[in-house]
Scaffold this active site. Structure first.
Site, mmCIF file in Angstrom:
data_model
loop_
_atom_site.group_PDB
_atom_site.id
_atom_site.type_symbol
_atom_site.label_atom_id
_atom_site.label_comp_id
_atom_site.label_asym_id
_atom_site.label_seq_id
_atom_site.Cartn_x
_atom_site.Cartn_y
_atom_site.Cartn_z
ATOM 1 N N CYS A 105 10.971 -35.913 -11.488
ATOM 2 C CA CYS A 105 10.117 -35.284 -10.486
ATOM 3 C C CYS A 105 8.739 -34.984 -11.069
ATOM 4 C CB CYS A 105 10.777 -34.001 -9.985
ATOM 5 S SG CYS A 105 9.823 -33.134 -8.727
ATOM 6 N N CYS A 205 15.325 -29.779 -8.645
ATOM 7 C CA CYS A 205 13.885 -29.798 -8.404
ATOM 8 C C CYS A 205 13.567 -30.012 -6.927
ATOM 9 C CB CYS A 205 13.264 -30.914 -9.244
ATOM 10 S SG CYS A 205 11.488 -31.083 -9.069
#
Length: 370
Positions: A105, A205
């Site tokens: 991410c 995330c």
């Protein structure tokens, strides 16, 4: 300070609604930057879920931007997140590995999609509330940018940032890298931020804190199978191999099963140790230091070296999981990946997780454990 902020231009700050990114925006404004706060929406499959905090986070970020007097914008990267991060997340679990989506991410969303968007807004830099540092050094190859650990060792996030490259680091500011978390909270209270006491985010995330098994079941077909000892004794049934990781103790569902006992009738706990995808079997072992849970070598692939070139073979330190103490090791890198040999056997080295290499405080890069 390691990171000297000299040129005062436009900087876009990733504002999540949390205290770290809020203080980051305030600090940069105090230093003379033209600050633009940008909130990223990166998940929208279940916006109405009780576990989705996006609306409140957006309101918190906008409120802080208004209070400190900076421009505020919103961008939706949900499509990019699903294509670049979440698809890989599901592939890894399907293959029996345990991925770390925060690492991907950062590389694909926070420091790629976000960076590209910030540049389109006329920014010279981006900034986030990560606890890490960047240092520019002059070398025979010209100026290079090093990724360093944060001064607050308990909050250092360089492990999650090891896939960043020179182009990304050259545009990135980490104002919190020189501060301790207690100082950040103190600043937030002193300037009157309403989110000064807001708890740190955890969970996957951008997806947040929600029951993992329930969440994964929505996207990944799983099948129950046997839980076995190394000798082949069946102890119970697992709910699907994707729900278990190496070294897992809780949630195995075999707590009442007795294995080898001591003279006083007590016994060591059971730990998840191996996955047999072909036979859909989960192997468990008894005892924290069972040989199946210890590794003195590892192989990693899908490697990123922060400098752009592999370090020379030799002695370094590595982490095979976040918050782990640096472990002395020997590195041998090649075109396909790298091998690490540890002075002391490492516990529960998990395929899919990142092995991250350090030379002192400098994060050299890392790769995915296979």
């Amino acid at each position: 300070m390691v990171q000297t902020l000299q040129k005062k231009g436009r900087v876009v700050v990733g504002m999540s609604g949390g205290v770290d990114s809020s203080v980051t925006a305030w600090l940069l404004k105090q230093q003379g930057y033209e600050v633009v706060g940008l909130f990223m929406k990166n998940w929208e499959d279940d916006d109405d879920s009780e576990y989705c905090s996006t609306r409140q986070d957006l309101l918190d970020a906008a409120s802080v931007a208004d209070l400190i007097g900076v421009e505020f914008e919103y961008v939706n990267f949900a499509s990019e997140y699903k294509d670049r991060v979440f698809a890989d997340f599901l592939r890894e679990y399907s293959a029996g590995r345990t991925p770390n989506p925060d690492v991907l991410c950062n590389a694909e969303i926070k420091f790629k999609a976000f960076l590209d968007h910030a540049m389109s807004l006329g920014a010279e830099h981006i900034a986030t509330g990560h606890y890490a540092r960047v240092r520019a050094v002059d070398t025979a190859r010209g100026q290079r940018f090093q990724l360093l650990k944060a001064l607050d060792a308990s909050k250092d996030q360089s492990y999650f940032l090891h896939r960043l490259n020179q182009a990304q680091l050259s545009r990135t500011l980490f104002p919190l890298g020189e501060l301790h978390k207690t100082e950040v909270r103190r600043i937030a209270h002193e300037i009157g931020l309403h989110n000064a006491a807001k708890k740190d985010s955890t969970g996957i995330c951008f997806i947040g804190e929600r029951p993992f098994r329930e969440f994964l079941n929505r996207y990944l077909p799983t099948a129950p199978g046997p839980i076995l000892t190394p000798e082949g004794r069946r102890l119970g049934q697992h709910h699907g191999l994707a729900f278990y990781t190496l070294g897992q103790r809780k949630g195995l569902g075999i707590g009442g099963v007795k294995g080898q006992q001591r003279e006083d009738g007590t016994a060591d706990a059971w730990y998840s140790a191996r996955k047999d995808l072909k036979n859909n079997a989960l192997y468990v072992v008894q005892g924290h230091d069972h040989p199946w849970l210890l590794s003195d070598t590892l192989r990693a692939q899908d490697v990123n070296w922060v400098d752009g070139e592999a370090p020379a073979a030799g002695a370094y330190a590595a982490k095979t999981r976040y918050r782990q103490a640096d472990a002395p090791c020997e590195l041998r890198a090649d075109e396909a990946g790298f091998d690490l040999s540890f002075a002391q056997a490492q516990w529960a080295v998990t395929p899919g997780q990142s092995a991250v290499l350090y030379d002192g405080d400098v994060c050299l890069g890392g790769g995915i454990i296979i």
